[in-house]
Each structure stands twice: as C-alpha cells, then as structure tokens.
Design a protein around this motif. Structure first.
Motif, PDB file in Angstrom:
ATOM      1  N   PHE A   1       1.654  20.524   0.512  1.00 22.59           N
ATOM      2  CA  PHE A   1       1.554  19.794  -0.649  1.00 22.59           C
ATOM      3  C   PHE A   1       2.303  20.186  -1.584  1.00 22.59           C
ATOM      4  O   PHE A   1       3.175  21.324  -1.727  1.00 22.59           O
ATOM      5  CB  PHE A   1      -0.013  20.444  -1.146  1.00 22.59           C
ATOM      6  N   GLN A   2       2.234  19.438  -2.889  1.00 20.70           N
ATOM      7  CA  GLN A   2       2.964  19.690  -4.256  1.00 20.70           C
ATOM      8  C   GLN A   2       1.899  19.729  -5.150  1.00 20.70           C
ATOM      9  O   GLN A   2       1.349  18.845  -5.352  1.00 20.70           O
ATOM     10  CB  GLN A   2       3.889  18.608  -4.419  1.00 20.70           C
ATOM     11  N   ARG A   3       1.680  21.166  -5.598  1.00 17.21           N
ATOM     12  CA  ARG A   3       0.701  21.205  -6.738  1.00 17.21           C
ATOM     13  C   ARG A   3       1.226  20.475  -8.026  1.00 17.21           C
ATOM     14  O   ARG A   3       2.231  20.809  -8.392  1.00 17.21           O
ATOM     15  CB  ARG A   3       0.405  22.729  -6.911  1.00 17.21           C
TER      16      ARG A   3
ATOM     17  N   GLY B   1       9.269  14.831   4.450  1.00 22.17           N
ATOM     18  CA  GLY B   1       9.607  15.627   3.415  1.00 22.17           C
ATOM     19  C   GLY B   1      10.043  14.734   2.144  1.00 22.17           C
ATOM     20  O   GLY B   1      10.480  15.304   1.097  1.00 22.17           O
ATOM     21  N   ARG B   2      10.117  13.350   2.261  1.00 28.10           N
ATOM     22  CA  ARG B   2      10.651  12.439   1.298  1.00 28.10           C
ATOM     23  C   ARG B   2       9.739  11.939   0.512  1.00 28.10           C
ATOM     24  O   ARG B   2       9.033  10.878   0.980  1.00 28.10           O
ATOM     25  CB  ARG B   2      11.621  11.604   1.666  1.00 28.10           C
ATOM     26  N   GLY B   3       9.333  12.511  -0.807  1.00 28.55           N
ATOM     27  CA  GLY B   3       8.283  11.893  -1.455  1.00 28.55           C
ATOM     28  C   GLY B   3       6.614  12.081  -0.937  1.00 28.55           C
ATOM     29  O   GLY B   3       6.849  13.149  -0.147  1.00 28.55           O
ATOM     30  N   GLU B   4       5.915  11.542  -1.363  1.00 28.30           N
ATOM     31  CA  GLU B   4       4.436  11.723  -1.203  1.00 28.30           C
ATOM     32  C   GLU B   4       3.717  10.496  -0.528  1.00 28.30           C
ATOM     33  O   GLU B   4       4.299   9.650  -0.883  1.00 28.30           O
ATOM     34  CB  GLU B   4       3.800  12.417  -2.493  1.00 28.30           C
TER      35      GLU B   4
ATOM     36  N   ILE C   1       0.728  -1.196  -0.051  1.00 29.83           N
ATOM     37  CA  ILE C   1      -0.022  -0.098  -0.024  1.00 29.83           C
ATOM     38  C   ILE C   1       0.847   1.222   0.009  1.00 29.83           C
ATOM     39  O   ILE C   1       1.721   1.286   1.010  1.00 29.83           O
ATOM     40  CB  ILE C   1      -0.835  -0.083   1.120  1.00 29.83           C
ATOM     41  N   ASP C   2       0.692   1.730  -1.044  1.00 26.32           N
ATOM     42  CA  ASP C   2       1.800   3.028  -1.340  1.00 26.32           C
ATOM     43  C   ASP C   2       1.184   4.559  -1.393  1.00 26.32           C
ATOM     44  O   ASP C   2       1.926   5.634  -1.125  1.00 26.32           O
ATOM     45  CB  ASP C   2       2.308   2.724  -2.792  1.00 26.32           C
ATOM     46  N   TYR C   3      -0.112   4.788  -1.403  1.00 23.53           N
ATOM     47  CA  TYR C   3      -0.497   6.015  -1.914  1.00 23.53           C
ATOM     48  C   TYR C   3      -2.013   5.862  -1.682  1.00 23.53           C
ATOM     49  O   TYR C   3      -2.732   4.892  -2.099  1.00 23.53           O
ATOM     50  CB  TYR C   3      -0.204   6.350  -3.390  1.00 23.53           C
ATOM     51  N   VAL C   4      -2.681   7.195  -1.425  1.00 22.07           N
ATOM     52  CA  VAL C   4      -3.997   7.275  -1.108  1.00 22.07           C
ATOM     53  C   VAL C   4      -4.637   8.571  -1.520  1.00 22.07           C
ATOM     54  O   VAL C   4      -4.107   9.582  -1.407  1.00 22.07           O
ATOM     55  CB  VAL C   4      -4.594   7.298   0.355  1.00 22.07           C
ATOM     56  N   GLU C   5      -5.407   8.480  -2.517  1.00 21.84           N
ATOM     57  CA  GLU C   5      -6.060   9.576  -3.349  1.00 21.84           C
ATOM     58  C   GLU C   5      -7.231   9.962  -2.652  1.00 21.84           C
ATOM     59  O   GLU C   5      -8.246   9.193  -2.388  1.00 21.84           O
ATOM     60  CB  GLU C   5      -6.207   9.465  -4.844  1.00 21.84           C
ATOM     61  N   VAL C   6      -7.732  11.292  -2.378  1.00 19.64           N
ATOM     62  CA  VAL C   6      -8.863  11.894  -1.633  1.00 19.64           C
ATOM     63  C   VAL C   6      -9.313  12.689  -2.744  1.00 19.64           C
ATOM     64  O   VAL C   6      -8.911  13.476  -3.178  1.00 19.64           O
ATOM     65  CB  VAL C   6      -8.425  12.509  -0.190  1.00 19.64           C
TER      66      VAL C   6
END
Length: 233
Positions: free
Chosen positions: A147-149, A162-165, A122-127
């Motif tokens: 955030f990173q736009r 701060g390393r990645g998202e 499990i790597d990422y969650v989109e809201v």
C-alpha cells in the motif's frame, strides 16, 4: 532467405501494416505462441491478431540477431497511451518461411513511467473499509498486497509490478452505498465523458470535483449501478 532476413522483413511488414507481405512470410503450417496470454495461433489467426490490434499503434524494430534457421527480434509497440516491449523468436524452413513464432510481451509502461491509463478503460477499484489499519493488515496477510498511504483514511493498493496503483482502501465514509467496491474508469477529457454519460441515459450522482490526483465524478447506469470516472487533469 535465412532467419535474420525473414525476421527483418517480418518486422517491416508489421510496421507498414502490409498484411499481404506478412502472410507471404508465414508458412501455411505456422504455429505462433503468445507466452504472455497462452494463446496458440495459426497463420490466419496470427495475421488477424496483428491486423486487428486496437488503437493507433506503431511498431518499431530495435534489433534482429540469429544464425541459420533461427532468429530473435526485439521491438517496441506504442499505442498512444503506453509502450510495450516484445521479443519474437522465429524459426524458418529451407524456403525462408516462418514455421514457428514465440512472442513475449512486457506490461505497458506509460509515458514518464508508471501504469498506463487507457481512455474509458476500467482503471481502479476502491474498497470501502471501516478501519484502514485493520484492512491493510488483512489484505497484506491474505494476499500480499502492498500500500501507499495518503493520510489516515486512504491507502492506495500498489500494482503487483510496483508501477502505479490498481485500487484503494477507502475509510473516508464517502464510498459507494452499502460498502460495495466502486469501479473507476479513466478519461482523458472528464467534461466530455460527463456529457457522454448523460447523453447515453446515465445519471450523474456526484458532479466533477477536484482531488489530489486530478478530478472525478460518479454516475449510475440505467440499472442503478454506481461507477466513477477520474482524470489526471
């Protein structure tokens, strides 16, 4: 043996996966504390923790320092996807057996920096959100998220380190049904993962497509829950 000698032998045993030698270096009353998880292990539990650590890991000693009954070991562990740095502080009894170990592990760092992406983890969650600016303000004020736009309709949620998202706010309207968060797994071989999902009884709902970070697809499990899988290539 003094503590430096014991800790050197200890690191050699772990690197060689010599669990018998490791056991021989530990006092029957060993107390091992893993500060990063809060676990406290006895001798048998500590040997099992090292023996059963998953993945094709390698252990490399970098430095051992100390005097008398106390010594500190600095080492690195690579598991094929990330590098972890660990500091181990040991205390020995008069026979040179370790009676106490305290370990501190860092977060994993992927090759080239950034957050590691374990295969099929499990790597990422989109809201899904209606208004990106409003959502950014809410999550920043409520939880301190940064955030990173990526244009007017998408913002990556930065990891606390701060390393990645760790996720994203998605105002494109293409998120999961009913606005539910969409869980994303990572794959080193997206096409093989598509085949594995289908063979296991899952249904591909969105075939593989390209996006600026790589490729991804969506599927539903036999219960109807939708997830996604992405790959950097």
């Amino acid at each position: 043996m003094d503590a430096v000698t014991t800790m050197t032998r200890y690191s050699d045993a772990v690197a060689a996966r010599d669990w018998a030698d490791l056991t021989d270096l530990l006092s029957p009353g060993l107390v091992a504390r893993l500060l990063h998880t809060g676990e406290v292990l006895d001798r048998e539990g500590y040997v099992a923790f090292n023996r059963d650590y998953p993945g094709p890991w390698t252990f490399q000693r970098e430095q051992v320092v100390g005097a008398g009954p106390a010594a500190a070991l600095r080492a690195r562990v690579d598991d094929g996807t990330a590098t972890y740095h660990v500091a181990s502080f040991g205390t020995v009894d008069p026979a040179g057996l370790l009676t106490e170990l305290v370990e501190v592990w860092t977060d994993g760092v992927a090759a080239g920096g950034g957050r590691p992406h374990p295969h099929h983890g499990i790597d990422y969650v989109e809201v899904a959100v209606d208004d990106l600016a409003v959502a950014e303000r809410f999550y920043a004020d409520a939880f301190g998220w940064r955030f990173q736009r990526y244009g007017p309709s998408y913002a990556g949620i930065l990891a606390p380190s701060g390393r990645g998202e760790v996720g994203g706010l998605d105002a494109t309207g293409s998120g999961s049904p009913e606005g539910r968060p969409l869980v994303l797994l990572h794959s080193r071989d997206l096409d093989a993962t598509v085949a594995a999902v289908q063979a296991a009884g899952g249904t591909v709902t969105v075939p593989p497509y390209a996006f600026p970070g790589g490729r991804r697809f969506h599927f539903t499990d036999p219960g109807g829950t939708e997830l996604g899988v992405w790959s950097g290539s």
